[in-house]
Write an enzyme that holds these catalytic residues in place. Structure first.
Site, PDB file in Angstrom:
ATOM      1  N   VAL A   1      15.576  64.280 -63.870  1.00 23.98           N
ATOM      2  CA  VAL A   1      16.084  64.839 -62.612  1.00 23.98           C
ATOM      3  C   VAL A   1      15.005  64.777 -61.533  1.00 23.98           C
ATOM      4  O   VAL A   1      13.861  65.149 -61.768  1.00 23.98           O
ATOM      5  CB  VAL A   1      16.540  66.304 -62.816  1.00 23.98           C
ATOM      6  CG1 VAL A   1      16.506  67.084 -61.524  1.00 23.98           C
ATOM      7  CG2 VAL A   1      17.949  66.330 -63.386  1.00 23.98           C
ATOM      8  N   HIS A   2      15.382  64.232 -60.374  1.00 21.56           N
ATOM      9  CA  HIS A   2      14.417  64.168 -59.271  1.00 21.56           C
ATOM     10  C   HIS A   2      15.102  64.433 -57.945  1.00 21.56           C
ATOM     11  O   HIS A   2      16.150  63.877 -57.649  1.00 21.56           O
ATOM     12  CB  HIS A   2      13.687  62.822 -59.257  1.00 21.56           C
ATOM     13  CG  HIS A   2      14.583  61.617 -59.302  1.00 21.56           C
ATOM     14  ND1 HIS A   2      15.231  61.191 -60.452  1.00 21.56           N
ATOM     15  CD2 HIS A   2      14.939  60.739 -58.338  1.00 21.56           C
ATOM     16  CE1 HIS A   2      15.927  60.100 -60.188  1.00 21.56           C
ATOM     17  NE2 HIS A   2      15.778  59.809 -58.910  1.00 21.56           N
ATOM     18  N   LEU A   3      14.469  65.316 -57.182  1.00 24.79           N
ATOM     19  CA  LEU A   3      14.965  65.670 -55.847  1.00 24.79           C
ATOM     20  C   LEU A   3      14.355  64.706 -54.831  1.00 24.79           C
ATOM     21  O   LEU A   3      13.135  64.594 -54.734  1.00 24.79           O
ATOM     22  CB  LEU A   3      14.545  67.113 -55.512  1.00 24.79           C
ATOM     23  CG  LEU A   3      14.831  67.599 -54.091  1.00 24.79           C
ATOM     24  CD1 LEU A   3      16.330  67.678 -53.824  1.00 24.79           C
ATOM     25  CD2 LEU A   3      14.173  68.959 -53.846  1.00 24.79           C
TER      26      LEU A   3
END
Length: 348
Positions: free
Chosen positions: A263-265
Site C-alpha cells: 500500500v502506498h499513498l
DNA sequence: GTTCTAGAAC
DNA sequence: GTTCTAGAAC
C-alpha cells in the site's frame, strides 16, 4: 557490471551516478548547483548503458545542450562515450562520463549496507533536491532483504513469510525502494516517504507504512489511524519540501488497482509536468476516479471496515484524455502536455 | 511499474 | 515520411 558516473569537470559538485538503463533527468537544481535560468530544470535526459559503455543524451530544454561542441537540439538524442564532453546548456557546465567497476559488487559492501529503518520514535527528514526528477536507484536492490545481521534497531521488519512477496519481481520494487536510504525523504516508526522513482509531476512522493499491507483490499478498520498518520506526514512533506506549496495544488490518494505491491499513498502536485508521464494510463490513473482520495479511503474504512473498488474501474484508464483543471478534451499526450502549460499550478 | 516496438494515425 | 499509441515482455 560497471557503473556510470557523470563528472562535473569544474568540480561544482560530486559525481552523479547514472544507473544502468535508467532515465535520469538533470538541469537547474541543487544537485547540479546550476542556477542559470537559461538552463531548464529538465534540461537533459540521460540514460547510461553500462554494458555498451555509452550514455544516451536527450535535450529536453529549449536552450542548447551540446556534446563535444555539437548541439543536440531539443527533442534530439545522441550517444556520448568516455572522453567526450557534455555541456549542459549554452556551452557551459561541462561534464565528462566515466564507466568504472561497481565497488558494491563485493560481498563486504552488501553486508555494510544500512540496517533497515530507524529506531522506534526516530523521526528525520532528508531534504533531497526536488529538481532531480528521477531519484537514483539503489545499487543493490536486495539490500535489507534479511534485515542486516548486525541490526539492533527496533522498527518492525516487513513480513517476509509470504512466498509470493519475494523481492525481485518488478511489482515488488517498492519494498526495496522504501528500504533504500537514498530514496527516503522522511521516516518514523510507522511510515517512510520516498520520492517516486518515475515521478509523474514536479513533486511526487509515496508514503508507505512499514507494516506489510499488500493492497487496499487488505486494509481494515484498525488501519484508520495509520492512514490518518500517512496523511499528516504527507501534509508536512509538502509544506517542508515544496516552496510553492501555497500556489501549487496537491492531491493525496491511492490507485484503485495499483501495479506495485505494498500500500502506498501518492502525494502528487497537479502540474503533471514530467517526462515520466508518457501515456493515457499514466494520465487517467491520476485524474479519474481510478485515483481514490485518501480521505475517501479512510471514510470507507470507518464506515464499512473495508475498501471497495467499483467494478469497471480498470476501464477508466482507457478514457479519452481530458484536462484535469478545465475539462478540455485533448487527442494526444503531446497535445495534453502542451495544454497543461496553461495550468502551471494545477488549478484555475 | 517500465521498455520496446509494430502498426495505426496523421 | 513521422508521430503516437497500445500491447507484449519483463
Amino acid at each position: 557490471m560497471s557503473i556510470c558516473l557523470l563528472i562535473s569537470k569544474n568540480g561544482r559538485h560530486k559525481p552523479i551516478h547514472l544507473p544502468h538503463l535508467q532515465t535520469v533527468v538533470l538541469g537547474r537544481s541543487p544537485e547540479t548547483t546550476i542556477k542559470d535560468k537559461k538552463c531548464s530544470r529538465e534540461q537533459v535526459e540521460l540514460k547510461a548503458d553500462c554494458n555498451k559503455g555509452y550514455i544516451s543524451v536527450k535535450q529536453l530544454g529549449f536552450n542548447p545542450t551540446s556534446v563535444d561542441s555539437e548541439v543536440v537540439g531539443k527533442g534530439n538524442q545522441v550517444e556520448m562515450r568516455s572522453g567526450q564532453q557534455l555541456h549542459m546548456v549554452n556551452e557551459l557546465y561541462p561534464y565528462t562520463v566515466c564507466f568504472k567497476e561497481d565497488p558494491s559488487n563485493s560481498q563486504s559492501s552488501v553486508s555494510t549496507k544500512r540496517p533497515c529503518g530507524p529506531a522506534s520514535e526516530e523521526r528525520e527528514f532528508h531534504r533531497e533536491p526536488p529538481g532531480h526528477k528521477v531519484p537514483r536507484k539503489t545499487e543493490d536492490s536486495t539490500q535489507c532483504k534479511h534485515g542486516g545481521s548486525t541490526s539492533t534497531n527496533t522498527r518492525p521488519e516487513p513480513q517476509t513469510t509470504e512466498k509470493t512477496e519475494t523481492l525481485g519481481y518488478w511489482s515488488q520494487g517498492l519494498k526495496a525502494s522504501m528500504q533504500d536510504p537514498k530514496m527516503q525523504v522522511y521516516k518514523d516508526d510507522r511510515v517512510v516517504v520516498i520520492m517516486d522513482k518515475y515521478p509523474k509531476a514536479h513533486y511526487h512522493w509515496l508514503v508507505l507504512p512499514w507494516e506489510s499491507i499488500p493492497s487496499l483490499k487488505t486494509l481494515h478498520r484498525g488501519h484508520c489511524d495509520l492512514l490518518r498518520h500517512m496523511n499528516q506526514v504527507a501534509d508536512r512533506i509538502v509544506q517542508q519540501q515544496c516552496p510553492d506549496a501555497g500556489l501549487l495544488h496537491f492531491r493525496q490518494g491511492y490507485h484503485a488497482i495499483p501495479s506495485m505491491s505494498h500500500v502506498h499513498l501518492h502525494v502528487i502536485s497537479q502540474d503533471f509536468d514530467s517526462p515520466c508521464l508518457k501515456n493515457k494510463k499514466h494520465w487517467n490513473s491520476f485524474t479519474t476516479d481510478y485515483f481514490i482520495e485518501s480521505q475517501e479511503v479512510i471514510q470507507m474504512l470507518e464506515k464499512d471496515g473495508k475498501v471497495t473498488v467499483k467494478e469497471g474501474t480498470n476501464e477508466l484508464l482507457k478514457l479519452p484524455l481530458c484536462c484535469h483543471v478545465c475539462g478540455m478534451a485533448l487527442s494526444t499526450i503531446p497535445q495534453l502536455k502542451e495544454h497543461l502549460k496553461s495550468h502551471p499550478y494545477g488549478r484555475l
